[in-house]
Design a protein around this motif. Sequence first.
Motif, PDB file in Angstrom:
ATOM      1  N   ILE A  88       5.391   1.101   5.804  1.00 29.10           N
ATOM      2  CA  ILE A  88       4.958   1.081   4.406  1.00 29.10           C
ATOM      3  C   ILE A  88       5.467   2.359   3.749  1.00 29.10           C
ATOM      4  CG2 ILE A  88       3.011   0.911   2.802  1.00 29.10           C
ATOM      5  CD1 ILE A  88       1.410  -0.478   5.014  1.00 29.10           C
ATOM      6  N   VAL A 133       6.705   0.343  -1.749  1.00 27.12           N
ATOM      7  CA  VAL A 133       5.783   0.409  -2.882  1.00 27.12           C
ATOM      8  C   VAL A 133       6.499   1.060  -4.057  1.00 27.12           C
ATOM      9  CG1 VAL A 133       3.609   1.374  -3.706  1.00 27.12           C
ATOM     10  CG2 VAL A 133       3.783   0.506  -1.361  1.00 27.12           C
ATOM     11  N   TYR A 241      -1.024  -4.598  -0.335  1.00 29.43           N
ATOM     12  CA  TYR A 241       0.051  -4.153   0.553  1.00 29.43           C
ATOM     13  C   TYR A 241      -0.222  -4.601   1.995  1.00 29.43           C
ATOM     14  CZ  TYR A 241       0.598  -0.711  -3.286  1.00 29.43           C
ATOM     15  OH  TYR A 241       0.708  -0.087  -4.502  1.00 29.43           O
TER      16      TYR A 241
END
Length: 356
Positions: A88, A133, A241
């Motif tokens: 991530i 992101v 997410y």
Amino acid sequence: MSATVNPEFWREKRVFLTGHTGFKGSWLSLWLQSMGATVKGFALEPPTSPSLFNEAKVSDGMDSEIGDIRDLNAITSSMIRFNPDVLIHMAAQPLVRLSYREPVETYATNVMGTVHVLEAARRCGHLRAIVNVTTDKCYENREWVWGYRENEPMGGRDPYSNSKGCAELVTSAYRSSFFSSSSTPSLASARAGNVIGGGDWAEDRLIPDILRAFEKQQPVVVRNPLSTRPWQHVLEPLSGYLILAENLYLHGDDYAEGWNFGPLDEDVMPVEWILNHMVKIWGQGASWQIDTTQQPHEAQLLKLDISKAASKLHWLPRWPLTTALDSIVDWHKDWLLKKDVRLLTLNQIESYQSRH
């Protein structure tokens, strides 16, 4: 019923998280730790003092490395050594006004930093899912009244927004060029709105500015009381997410796209509404006033269309804006009382997860 984050999936998953020392990264690190994930963070030193990362002792439950995503060798060697299942990528220069002062740093971090992270990911044999992101501000903003959908053009007038549009284009190119077969990780991007929550001490952000003024018993001075934003508690996009990463891991390229995570339409409110609610729940003579000096351009109106996340991921926001603001004031007052910040943050995560 909307989807929830699955702790069983995350138990013992190896998660590489860039930007773990920031506000959002600290919340996500604690959430992953609470579910039993093995977390490795790679980021600069915390961007503020105080910081949630330090106040909540986030590093106690993870492998925390201080490093710069602008250094390709450093991020590559760190990621290869850890050998993650899930990546991530949240490290960024996240502030519009700072991007006017530091445009080169903003592009270096948000564009080439993303290239470096994705290059490192190509070298990791166990990696199955990547979530990059970005932001709702990656869209070309036309100031229209309906929400932007994932297939709208990228754009951005200020260096921050523009750099995030560029990061989306980088993500798309890497997906097509390097992450498009069954033997490579599945890559998605996530675009969230104006994220708020306890433990944010950033410059030039509305909620931290409000709380700093309240603490000093001074009026809050605001630039644009009529600016409308998709406000949401930090746990809302983080849940998106995590649900997205799980679907990428389990179902692959069916989910390798761009995704919006924003509030319901009724929670897209002007700054003035936020101020009035915060003044009311803080009490103690709190107030606000308008800053009349000249300001650089910022978009007035921005909304996200979340119908794709709702229909394909079954993701929906859980906390209305009033609950989000109430939780922030509770968190901040507990911090001022020197309560255990790690515990109160984990308690809010548990409260969010248990809400149906």
